[in-house]
Enzyme design. Structure first.
Site: not given
Length: 272
Positions: A120, A169, A212, A229, A231, A233
Site C-alpha cells: 500500500r 495521513r 519512530k 527505529p 516498530d 517487529h
C-alpha cells in the site's frame, strides 16, 4: 552502462528492506529505481552489478545513494559472535546498504508508512508522484514521474490527498508541506545538523512525525547511523532477545545498520 564488482551488496535485499518504495523488480536479477528526479535500471549477477547510467551519474548520485564507498563487511565483523540472533540476522541480510535518500522524500514516505503495509505504501507513493510529480523521460525512453516538492504538495488540499488513498495521513502531509514552505521548519537546517538527536527533535516538530518516523528519516535520509527505529517487529525482537536492552554501547555509531539487519531478518525469515 557501468559495471562494478561489489561485496556485501544485494539489489534484492535492498529492494525488500523497507527503506525505499520506488524500487521494483523488472526481471530476473534486474531492477528499476526512481529516486527524486533520477531514474536507474540496474542488474546483478553475483557480485557483478551493471548500472545503466553514465560514469558521472554513478559517481555523483548513485555511489552516495547506495553508500558504495562504505565497507559493510567491517560493520558485520563488529557483531558480537556470542549474539547468535544478531549474527544470523547480519548474515541473512549481508547485502543491505543504508541508502542516502532525499530528506523531503523520506519525510513524505514515512508519514505514509504509518500503520501501512509495503504494498500500500508503494501504491500511495506512485499515485502521489503521478498526480503531482514532474513527468520525465529516461535516456532509454522510459516514462516516469519525479517526486513532488513541498511547494507543490502545500497547494494540495487534504481531500485531494485523501483521494490518493492516504487516509488520515493526508492531513499530516498537507500540514507538513505548508510548515516547510512557510519557513517554520527548514530542511536545509536539518540537513546541516551534525548530531542525530538534534535532527530527530527538529523533525518531531512536523505534523504526524513521531519518534519512530523521525528515526527512519534520520537513518534513511540524513545517514545518522545511530538512529534505531522501533516498530512492532523490532519491539518483539527486543522483548524476546534483548530483555536487558539492546547493546547500544557496543554498536554506537552503527546501531541503525544493526536495526536494518534485524528488520529485514524478521520481515523475510525470522517469523516464518
Amino acid at each position: 552502462m557501468v559495471t562494478m564488482e561489489l561485496d556485501n551488496f544485494s539489489l534484492e535485499q535492498i529492494c525488500d528492506s523497507g527503506q525505499c518504495f520506488r524500487m521494483k523488480k523488472t526481471g530476473e536479477n534486474t531492477y528499476s529505481l526512481v529516486a527524486g528526479n533520477q531514474y536507474l535500471e540496474v542488474s546483478q549477477k553475483g557480485s557483478i552489478v551493471d548500472f545503466n547510467c553514465s560514469d558521472t551519474e554513478l559517481i555523483c548520485f548513485w555511489v552516495p545513494y547506495f553508500d558504495l564507498d562504505a565497507d559493510y563487511s567491517a560493520y558485520i565483523e563488529k557483531v558480537n559472535p556470542r549474539d547468535k540472533y544478531l549474527s544470523a540476522a547480519a548474515a541473512h541480510g549481508s547485502g543491505i546498504r543504508i541508502l542516502q535518500q532525499d530528506l523531503w522524500e523520506m519525510i513524505v514516505t514515512f508519514l505514509i508508512s504509518q500503520q501501512n503495509n509495503i504494498s500500500r505504501i508503494r501504491g500511495c507513493i506512485e499515485r502521489l508522484c503521478a498526480r503531482y510529480g514532474e513527468k520525465r523521460i529516461s535516456g532509454n525512453g522510459v516514462e516516469y514521474y519525479g517526486f513532488p516538492g513541498p511547494e507543490i504538495l502545500a497547494e494540495a488540499t487534504e481531500q485531494e490527498l485523501r483521494e490518493l488513498g492516504l487516509g488520515y495521513r493526508a492531513r499530516y502531509m498537507a500540514e507538513t508541506a505548508r510548515t516547510i514552505v512557510q519557513g517554520e521548519i527548514s530542511l536545509e537546517k536539518i540537513y546541516r545538523m551534525r548530531y542525530y538527536n538534534r535532527a530527530k527533535n527538529e523533525l518531531m516538530k512536523l505534523c504526524g512525525v513521531g519518534e519512530k518516523v523521525a528515526d527512519c528519516i534520520c537513518l534513511f535520509a540524513l545517514h545518522h547511523m545511530d538512529a534505531f527505529p522501533v516498530d512492532t517487529h523490532i519491539r518483539q525482537v527486543l522483548d524476546e532477545h534483548y530483555k536487558r536492552g539492546f547493546p547500544n554501547r557496543r554498536y554506537h555509531g552503527i546501531r541503525g545498520i544493526m536495526q536494518q539487519y534485524i528488520f529485514y531478518y524478521e520481515l523475510t525469515e525470522g517469523r516464518n
